[in-house]
Design an enzyme around this catalytic site. Sequence first.
Site, mmCIF file in Angstrom:
data_model
loop_
_atom_site.group_PDB
_atom_site.id
_atom_site.type_symbol
_atom_site.label_atom_id
_atom_site.label_comp_id
_atom_site.label_asym_id
_atom_site.label_seq_id
_atom_site.Cartn_x
_atom_site.Cartn_y
_atom_site.Cartn_z
ATOM 1 N N ALA A 149 7.907 -0.992 -5.204
ATOM 2 C CA ALA A 149 8.865 -0.950 -5.664
ATOM 3 C C ALA A 149 9.863 0.245 -4.170
ATOM 4 C CB ALA A 149 9.274 -0.615 -6.999
ATOM 5 N N GLY A 200 3.853 -2.266 -5.924
ATOM 6 C CA GLY A 200 4.630 -3.463 -7.000
ATOM 7 C C GLY A 200 4.484 -4.961 -6.562
ATOM 8 N N GLU A 214 1.698 -5.940 -6.982
ATOM 9 C CA GLU A 214 2.242 -6.993 -8.590
ATOM 10 C C GLU A 214 2.611 -8.121 -8.233
ATOM 11 O OE1 GLU A 214 3.732 -3.017 -9.805
ATOM 12 O OE2 GLU A 214 1.960 -2.974 -11.386
ATOM 13 N N GLU A 271 0.591 3.534 -6.638
ATOM 14 C CA GLU A 271 1.386 4.893 -7.983
ATOM 15 C C GLU A 271 0.992 6.037 -7.877
ATOM 16 O OE1 GLU A 271 0.662 1.703 -7.675
ATOM 17 O OE2 GLU A 271 2.398 -0.265 -9.365
HETATM 18 C C1 HXC Z 1 10.742 2.889 -0.380
HETATM 19 C C2 HXC Z 1 9.569 2.289 1.586
HETATM 20 C C3 HXC Z 1 8.893 2.118 0.725
HETATM 21 C C4 HXC Z 1 8.782 1.894 -0.324
HETATM 22 C C5 HXC Z 1 7.750 2.137 3.141
HETATM 23 N N1 HXC Z 1 9.165 2.179 2.751
HETATM 24 N N2 HXC Z 1 7.168 1.745 1.532
HETATM 25 N N3 HXC Z 1 11.073 2.781 1.326
HETATM 26 N N4 HXC Z 1 10.166 2.516 -1.626
HETATM 27 N N5 HXC Z 1 7.524 1.561 -1.429
HETATM 28 C C6 HXC Z 1 10.157 2.542 4.133
HETATM 29 C C7 HXC Z 1 9.575 4.193 4.546
HETATM 30 O O1 HXC Z 1 10.600 5.295 4.101
HETATM 31 C C8 HXC Z 1 9.807 3.985 5.980
HETATM 32 O O2 HXC Z 1 11.155 3.818 5.687
HETATM 33 C C9 HXC Z 1 9.743 2.444 6.599
HETATM 34 O O3 HXC Z 1 10.020 2.084 5.381
HETATM 35 C C10 HXC Z 1 8.906 2.163 6.907
HETATM 36 O O4 HXC Z 1 6.982 2.818 6.010
HETATM 37 P P1 HXC Z 1 6.560 3.835 7.722
HETATM 38 O O5 HXC Z 1 6.415 4.770 5.792
HETATM 39 O O6 HXC Z 1 7.128 4.694 8.417
HETATM 40 O O7 HXC Z 1 5.552 3.028 8.206
HETATM 41 P P2 HXC Z 1 3.849 3.630 8.235
HETATM 42 O O8 HXC Z 1 3.864 4.482 9.242
HETATM 43 O O9 HXC Z 1 3.637 1.906 9.062
HETATM 44 O O10 HXC Z 1 3.802 3.277 6.280
HETATM 45 C C11 HXC Z 1 3.368 2.279 5.887
HETATM 46 C C12 HXC Z 1 2.876 2.565 4.135
HETATM 47 C C13 HXC Z 1 3.753 3.398 3.916
HETATM 48 C C14 HXC Z 1 1.206 2.348 4.455
HETATM 49 C C15 HXC Z 1 3.090 0.979 3.653
HETATM 50 O O11 HXC Z 1 5.322 3.152 3.856
HETATM 51 C C16 HXC Z 1 3.506 3.618 2.315
HETATM 52 O O12 HXC Z 1 2.342 4.431 1.725
HETATM 53 N N6 HXC Z 1 4.656 2.973 1.230
HETATM 54 C C17 HXC Z 1 4.723 3.548 0.174
HETATM 55 C C18 HXC Z 1 3.858 2.643 -0.478
HETATM 56 C C19 HXC Z 1 3.578 2.705 -2.548
HETATM 57 O O13 HXC Z 1 3.698 4.086 -2.679
HETATM 58 N N7 HXC Z 1 4.212 2.028 -3.107
HETATM 59 C C20 HXC Z 1 3.801 2.127 -4.015
HETATM 60 C C21 HXC Z 1 5.554 2.337 -4.388
HETATM 61 S S1 HXC Z 1 5.930 2.322 -6.413
HETATM 62 P P3 HXC Z 1 13.079 5.181 7.267
HETATM 63 O O14 HXC Z 1 14.253 5.242 6.832
HETATM 64 O O15 HXC Z 1 12.178 6.358 7.213
HETATM 65 O O16 HXC Z 1 12.024 4.697 8.782
HETATM 66 C C22 HXC Z 1 5.613 1.304 -7.513
HETATM 67 C C23 HXC Z 1 5.651 0.819 -8.776
HETATM 68 C C24 HXC Z 1 5.723 -0.482 -9.233
HETATM 69 O O17 HXC Z 1 5.665 -0.156 -6.532
HETATM 70 C C25 HXC Z 1 6.396 -0.345 -10.530
HETATM 71 C C26 HXC Z 1 6.316 -1.928 -11.027
HETATM 72 C C27 HXC Z 1 7.237 -2.494 -10.195
#
Ligand code: HXC
Length: 258
Positions: A65, A109, A112, A132
């Site tokens: 998400a 997400g 999921e 998460e």
């Molecule tokens: C918003 C995101 C994002 C996310 C990545 N980006 N994941 N933006 N929401 N979930 C954005 C980053 O901010 C960044 O933007 C760009 O994508 C590239 O990401 P990087 O982190 O620079 O890439 P990298 O170093 O290769 O790392 C990849 C990654 C990391 C390991 C996937 O991005 C990461 O940990 N992302 C979050 C994963 C996460 O926690 N997902 C769960 C979300 S909560 P900028 O602008 O900085 O370049 C969830 C709740 C679900 O899903 C509930 C029900 C649906």
Amino acid sequence: MAFETLNVDIQDHVCTIKLNRPEALNALNSVLVRELCEALEEADASDKVRCIILTGSEKAFAAGADIKEMSELTYVEVFASNLFASANDRIAAIRKPIIAAVAGYALGGGCELAMLCDFIIAADNAKFGQPEINLGVTAGIGGTQRLTRFVGKSKSMDMNLTGRFMTAEEAERSGLVSRVVPAKKLMEEATGAAQKIAEKSLLTAMAVKEAVNRSYELPLNEGLLFERRVFHSMFATEDQKEGMAAFLEKREAQFRDK
Ligand code: HXC
């Protein structure tokens, strides 16, 4: 219909929906979620579509998400809007088969969403996770429920509590994905599987989907009864007569969805 965050392509009765927010690794923001539900419902209703593939980029199926969009929301806002509930219900209500073709990150997400599809074909670079907990929240649309049914309690707890990622190989071993292929071959493999499904009777394919999904909802006796009723009902279709006649006449079946 043109979409801001998706590319949609229909060929040979297979509709491929590609998530397309590369700048955010296909993070699921509200526009993407709305468009995805619309695209899936459109494909479900279209006579031109018999199977759907949902995919992302080589780097990310979806990284979860959209954290930027969610970070300032209050409890009242997420409760009142029932955040993600309608997307879960709308995607789960699609009746045509959906294959998730996953390369790169399928996190939160994103994982999921892949599990909401009917089966997952993974590229060898795929990484699945429910991270998460690192953000101070739990999973919200199946990460503690569907994942547990697919991979069992121990692995689901491990994924949800540590936030670690699972490789494609581990995901296949654990029953989360049905096949793993080299990343370059992912779309060829998914399209091949979708075309195989598209050749069948759509009525039968939809009945299979309903029956398998019931196995997650019902006790075994009830599930077996549901399956038997579905099986019996297929004898009311022309496609059952055609499928069995074609076998006996040693020819390809020509299903007409009737
Ligand atoms: C918003 C995101 C994002 C996310 C990545 N980006 N994941 N933006 N929401 N979930 C954005 C980053 O901010 C960044 O933007 C760009 O994508 C590239 O990401 P990087 O982190 O620079 O890439 P990298 O170093 O290769 O790392 C990849 C990654 C990391 C390991 C996937 O991005 C990461 O940990 N992302 C979050 C994963 C996460 O926690 N997902 C769960 C979300 S909560 P900028 O602008 O900085 O370049 C969830 C709740 C679900 O899903 C509930 C029900 C649906």
